[in-house]
Design a protein around this motif. Structure first.
Motif, short mmCIF file in Angstrom:
data_model
loop_
_atom_site.label_atom_id
_atom_site.label_comp_id
_atom_site.label_asym_id
_atom_site.label_seq_id
_atom_site.Cartn_x
_atom_site.Cartn_y
_atom_site.Cartn_z
N SER A 61 0.82 -1.21 0.00
CA SER A 61 0.00 0.00 0.00
C SER A 61 0.86 1.26 0.00
O SER A 61 0.55 2.23 -0.71
CB SER A 61 -0.93 0.00 1.22
N ILE A 62 1.92 1.25 0.78
CA ILE A 62 2.85 2.39 0.80
C ILE A 62 3.48 2.57 -0.58
O ILE A 62 3.57 3.69 -1.10
CB ILE A 62 3.92 2.20 1.88
N ALA A 63 3.92 1.47 -1.18
CA ALA A 63 4.55 1.56 -2.50
C ALA A 63 3.56 2.06 -3.55
O ALA A 63 3.91 2.89 -4.39
CB ALA A 63 5.10 0.19 -2.91
N CYS A 64 2.33 1.59 -3.49
CA CYS A 64 1.31 2.03 -4.44
C CYS A 64 1.01 3.52 -4.27
O CYS A 64 0.93 4.27 -5.24
CB CYS A 64 0.04 1.21 -4.30
N GLY A 65 0.86 3.97 -3.02
CA GLY A 65 0.62 5.39 -2.77
C GLY A 65 1.77 6.25 -3.25
O GLY A 65 1.54 7.31 -3.86
N TYR A 66 2.99 5.81 -3.00
CA TYR A 66 4.15 6.57 -3.49
C TYR A 66 4.17 6.62 -5.01
O TYR A 66 4.43 7.68 -5.59
CB TYR A 66 5.45 5.94 -2.97
N LEU A 67 3.90 5.49 -5.65
CA LEU A 67 3.93 5.47 -7.12
C LEU A 67 2.87 6.38 -7.72
O LEU A 67 3.13 7.06 -8.73
CB LEU A 67 3.76 4.04 -7.63
N VAL A 68 1.70 6.43 -7.11
CA VAL A 68 0.65 7.32 -7.62
C VAL A 68 1.09 8.78 -7.47
O VAL A 68 0.89 9.59 -8.37
CB VAL A 68 -0.68 7.04 -6.91
N LEU A 69 1.68 9.11 -6.33
CA LEU A 69 2.17 10.48 -6.14
C LEU A 69 3.32 10.82 -7.07
O LEU A 69 3.43 11.95 -7.55
CB LEU A 69 2.60 10.68 -4.69
N SER A 70 4.18 9.85 -7.34
CA SER A 70 5.34 10.12 -8.21
C SER A 70 4.95 10.22 -9.68
O SER A 70 5.76 10.68 -10.48
CB SER A 70 6.41 9.04 -8.02
N LEU A 71 3.74 9.82 -10.02
CA LEU A 71 3.30 9.95 -11.41
C LEU A 71 3.24 11.41 -11.85
O LEU A 71 3.51 11.71 -13.01
CB LEU A 71 1.92 9.30 -11.61
N THR A 72 2.92 12.30 -10.93
CA THR A 72 2.88 13.73 -11.30
C THR A 72 4.28 14.24 -11.65
O THR A 72 4.45 14.97 -12.62
CB THR A 72 2.28 14.57 -10.16
N VAL A 73 5.26 13.85 -10.86
CA VAL A 73 6.64 14.27 -11.14
C VAL A 73 7.12 13.63 -12.44
O VAL A 73 7.79 14.27 -13.26
CB VAL A 73 7.57 13.91 -9.96
N SER A 74 6.77 12.38 -12.64
CA SER A 74 7.16 11.69 -13.86
C SER A 74 6.52 12.35 -15.09
O SER A 74 7.14 12.47 -16.14
CB SER A 74 6.76 10.22 -13.79
N PHE A 75 5.28 12.80 -14.94
CA PHE A 75 4.62 13.50 -16.06
C PHE A 75 5.30 14.83 -16.33
O PHE A 75 5.45 15.24 -17.48
CB PHE A 75 3.13 13.71 -15.75
N LEU A 76 5.75 15.52 -15.27
CA LEU A 76 6.47 16.77 -15.47
C LEU A 76 7.79 16.55 -16.19
O LEU A 76 8.26 17.43 -16.92
CB LEU A 76 6.71 17.46 -14.13
N HIS A 77 8.39 15.37 -16.00
CA HIS A 77 9.63 15.06 -16.72
C HIS A 77 9.39 14.91 -18.22
O HIS A 77 10.29 15.14 -19.02
CB HIS A 77 10.29 13.80 -16.17
N ILE A 78 8.20 14.48 -18.59
CA ILE A 78 7.88 14.38 -20.02
C ILE A 78 7.81 15.78 -20.62
O ILE A 78 8.33 16.03 -21.71
CB ILE A 78 6.53 13.64 -20.23
N VAL A 79 7.20 16.71 -19.88
CA VAL A 79 7.05 18.08 -20.38
C VAL A 79 8.37 18.83 -20.29
O VAL A 79 8.80 19.50 -21.24
CB VAL A 79 5.95 18.82 -19.57
N LYS A 80 9.04 18.72 -19.16
CA LYS A 80 10.30 19.43 -18.93
C LYS A 80 11.40 18.40 -18.78
O LYS A 80 11.70 17.95 -17.69
CB LYS A 80 10.18 20.30 -17.68
N TYR A 81 12.00 18.02 -19.88
CA TYR A 81 12.92 16.89 -19.90
C TYR A 81 14.29 17.21 -19.29
O TYR A 81 15.06 16.30 -19.04
CB TYR A 81 13.09 16.37 -21.33
N LYS A 82 14.61 18.47 -19.06
CA LYS A 82 15.93 18.82 -18.53
C LYS A 82 16.01 18.79 -17.01
O LYS A 82 17.05 19.04 -16.44
CB LYS A 82 16.33 20.21 -19.02
N ALA A 83 14.93 18.49 -16.33
CA ALA A 83 14.91 18.48 -14.87
C ALA A 83 15.79 17.34 -14.34
O ALA A 83 15.55 16.19 -14.64
CB ALA A 83 13.49 18.33 -14.37
N ILE A 84 16.80 17.70 -13.58
CA ILE A 84 17.72 16.70 -13.05
C ILE A 84 17.54 16.52 -11.55
O ILE A 84 17.55 15.40 -11.04
CB ILE A 84 19.18 17.08 -13.38
#
Length: 190
Positions: A85-108
């Motif tokens: 459950s913790i891993a699933c919750g984290y993965l759902v939250l990290s999807l927003t950051v991952s989506f931002l990486h698609i838009v802004k690919y230079k984020a390190i």
């Protein structure tokens, strides 16, 4: 030897093509990162649900005396459900950051933060899944030295569900490994 305007334009065109191809590769890796996170979230969610809803009741001699197997009877399985459950919750939250990486690919910096959190959550998930795997092995094989008999001979449905739940969790661990490698690859390309 003089350099004319045509040579300068050709050199600028080469740089532009290289940055364009680098951008498209980074965007493709970011899309792959997003897809792997979705798959890992689905794996951990289904594992938590499958384990959390596992129970089986066997009738005994009379209808008043019954044997029951529930995942809550073994604290290891409860830890397994919590870790997934913790891993699933984290993965759902990290999807927003991952989506931002698609838009802004230079984020390190955000990629480095994701790698750190991916490692921590993968450790929690690995600990929960490994402990549950030991209990599943005990349920299937028993332990003759300690006089623990295998319960899977009586509770077939229970054992099938807990074994299937482990598969989803270990697949999510493999996806976490791929995510860490992928994020490291994107950072090293910079």
């Amino acid at each position: 030897m003089k350099t004319g305007p045509i040579q300068v334009v050709e050199a600028a065109g080469k740089v532009s093509k290289e940055s364009s191809s680098r951008r498209s590769v980074s965007r493709g890796l970011s899309i792959l990162d997003f897809i792997l996170r979705v798959l890992a979230a689905v794996g951990t969610l289904t594992s938590a649900i499958a384990m959390g809803t596992t129970k089986q009741t066997l009738p005994f001699v009379t209808r008043f005396v019954r044997f029951k197997a529930v995942y809550k009877d073994l604290p290891t399985f409860t830890v397994f459900v919590i870790a997934n459950s913790i891993a699933c919750g984290y993965l759902v939250l990290s999807l927003t950051v991952s989506f931002l990486h698609i838009v802004k690919y230079k984020a390190i910096n955000s990629r480095i933060v994701l790698i750190v959190f991916d490692l921590v959550v993968m450790g929690v998930l690995t600990g929960g899944a490994s402990a549950a795997a030991a209990m599943v092995n005990l349920a299937h094989d028993g332990n003759t030295i300690a006089n623990w008999f295998p319960i899977c001979t009586q509770f077939n449905s229970f054992c099938q569900r807990i074994s299937g739940s482990l598969i989803g969790s270990f697949l999510a661990i493999i996806l976490f490994m791929l995510l860490i490698i992928l994020s490291s690859l994107v950072i090293s390309r910079r």
